[in-house]
Design an enzyme around this catalytic site. Structure first.
Site, PDB file in Angstrom:
ATOM      1  N   TYR A  69       0.780  -1.242  -0.076  1.00  0.00           N
ATOM      2  CA  TYR A  69      -0.049  -0.049  -0.062  1.00  0.00           C
ATOM      3  C   TYR A  69       0.576   1.564   0.285  1.00  0.00           C
ATOM      4  CZ  TYR A  69      -4.359  -2.893   1.157  1.00  0.00           C
ATOM      5  OH  TYR A  69      -5.140  -3.713   0.899  1.00  0.00           O
ATOM      6  N   GLU A  76      -1.190  13.805  -8.086  1.00  0.00           N
ATOM      7  CA  GLU A  76      -0.698  15.156  -8.182  1.00  0.00           C
ATOM      8  C   GLU A  76       0.818  14.683  -8.346  1.00  0.00           C
ATOM      9  OE1 GLU A  76      -2.841  14.192  -5.886  1.00  0.00           O
ATOM     10  OE2 GLU A  76      -3.707  15.918  -5.045  1.00  0.00           O
TER      11      GLU A  76
HETATM   12  N1  THU Z   1      -4.592  10.554  -3.364  1.00  0.00           N
HETATM   13  C1  THU Z   1      -4.379  11.273  -4.449  1.00  0.00           C
HETATM   14  O1  THU Z   1      -3.949  10.851  -5.560  1.00  0.00           O
HETATM   15  N2  THU Z   1      -4.240  12.732  -4.126  1.00  0.00           N
HETATM   16  C2  THU Z   1      -4.178  13.042  -2.743  1.00  0.00           C
HETATM   17  O2  THU Z   1      -4.051  14.379  -2.840  1.00  0.00           O
HETATM   18  C3  THU Z   1      -5.050  12.372  -1.773  1.00  0.00           C
HETATM   19  C4  THU Z   1      -4.984  10.665  -2.022  1.00  0.00           C
HETATM   20  C5  THU Z   1      -4.861   8.989  -3.704  1.00  0.00           C
HETATM   21  C6  THU Z   1      -3.618   8.163  -3.073  1.00  0.00           C
HETATM   22  C7  THU Z   1      -4.527   6.552  -2.760  1.00  0.00           C
HETATM   23  O3  THU Z   1      -4.369   5.928  -4.065  1.00  0.00           O
HETATM   24  C8  THU Z   1      -5.930   7.144  -2.821  1.00  0.00           C
HETATM   25  O4  THU Z   1      -6.269   8.451  -3.046  1.00  0.00           O
HETATM   26  C9  THU Z   1      -6.790   7.177  -1.490  1.00  0.00           C
HETATM   27  O5  THU Z   1      -5.972   7.638  -0.466  1.00  0.00           O
END
Ligand code: THU
Length: 177
Positions: A69, A76
């Site tokens: 994980y 981003e």
């Molecule tokens: N996630 C993002 O891609 N950007 C963020 O700023 C917050 C979280 C993704 C990471 C993970 O794949 C999923 O969202 C759940 O946390």
């Protein structure tokens, strides 16, 4: 022309954080489209991202998860990393947009805020789209106040001099030291 049409025309020429209505429209469409490319079988939380570069190019990305994980990467960082390896540097990114399936919209996580800080100006707008496509806009500085960036690091001279004192430096630059 009806008053409604006139109002719409005025809106189309107004700038939103320096972006035209059509640039904002492109950002919203591209980050929402990018959300569809997320690889997120573990969280099922899709995040799409797009950047508008100064040369007019759009760069897209999405979150990419991993069975281990913590190895997964946010949308981003995938997107900015893609732009950087294509040659983009600080000053080349006019805006960033992020889309998720929640309302109110999600904002970039803390790690991503710092990652964005390396390559973007503090007044750059961050557009955050909710599941309906409605947006909230904040600047990078609003999302990450008092931030740390590359210009804070010490040069070898400054290390030899025991650090940096911005007040003393600006006074000596004015010839008042
Ligand atoms: N996630 C993002 O891609 N950007 C963020 O700023 C917050 C979280 C993704 C990471 C993970 O794949 C999923 O969202 C759940 O946390």
């Amino acid at each position: 022309m009806s008053s409604h049409t006139k109002g719409h025309a005025r809106h189309d020429t107004a700038l939103i954080h320096g972006l035209s209505g059509s640039e904002v429209q492109t950002l919203s469409e591209t980050c929402i489209e990018a959300k569809g490319r997320a690889y997120c079988p573990y969280s099922n939380f899709r995040v799409g991202c797009s950047l508008l570069l100064t040369n007019g190019t759009i760069v897209q990305g999405a979150n990419v998860e991993n069975a281990a994980y913590p190895v997964g990467t946010c949308a981003e960082r995938v997107t900015i990393g893609t732009a950087v390896v294509q040659g983009a540097r600080k000053g080349d990114i006019r805006a960033i947009a992020v889309a998720t399936d929640i309302s109110p919209p999600a904002s970039p996580c803390g790690m991503c805020r710092q990652f964005i800080r390396e390559f973007c100006e503090l007044n750059m707008p961050v557009f955050m789209y909710d599941k309906e496509g409605k947006s909230t806009i904040m600047t990078l500085e609003q999302l990450l106040p008092m931030s740390f960036g590359p210009e804070k690091l010490l040069s070898t001279d400054e290390i030899a001099n025991g650090g940096r004192d911005d007040l003393a430096r600006s006074t000596s630059e004015l010839g008042n030291a």
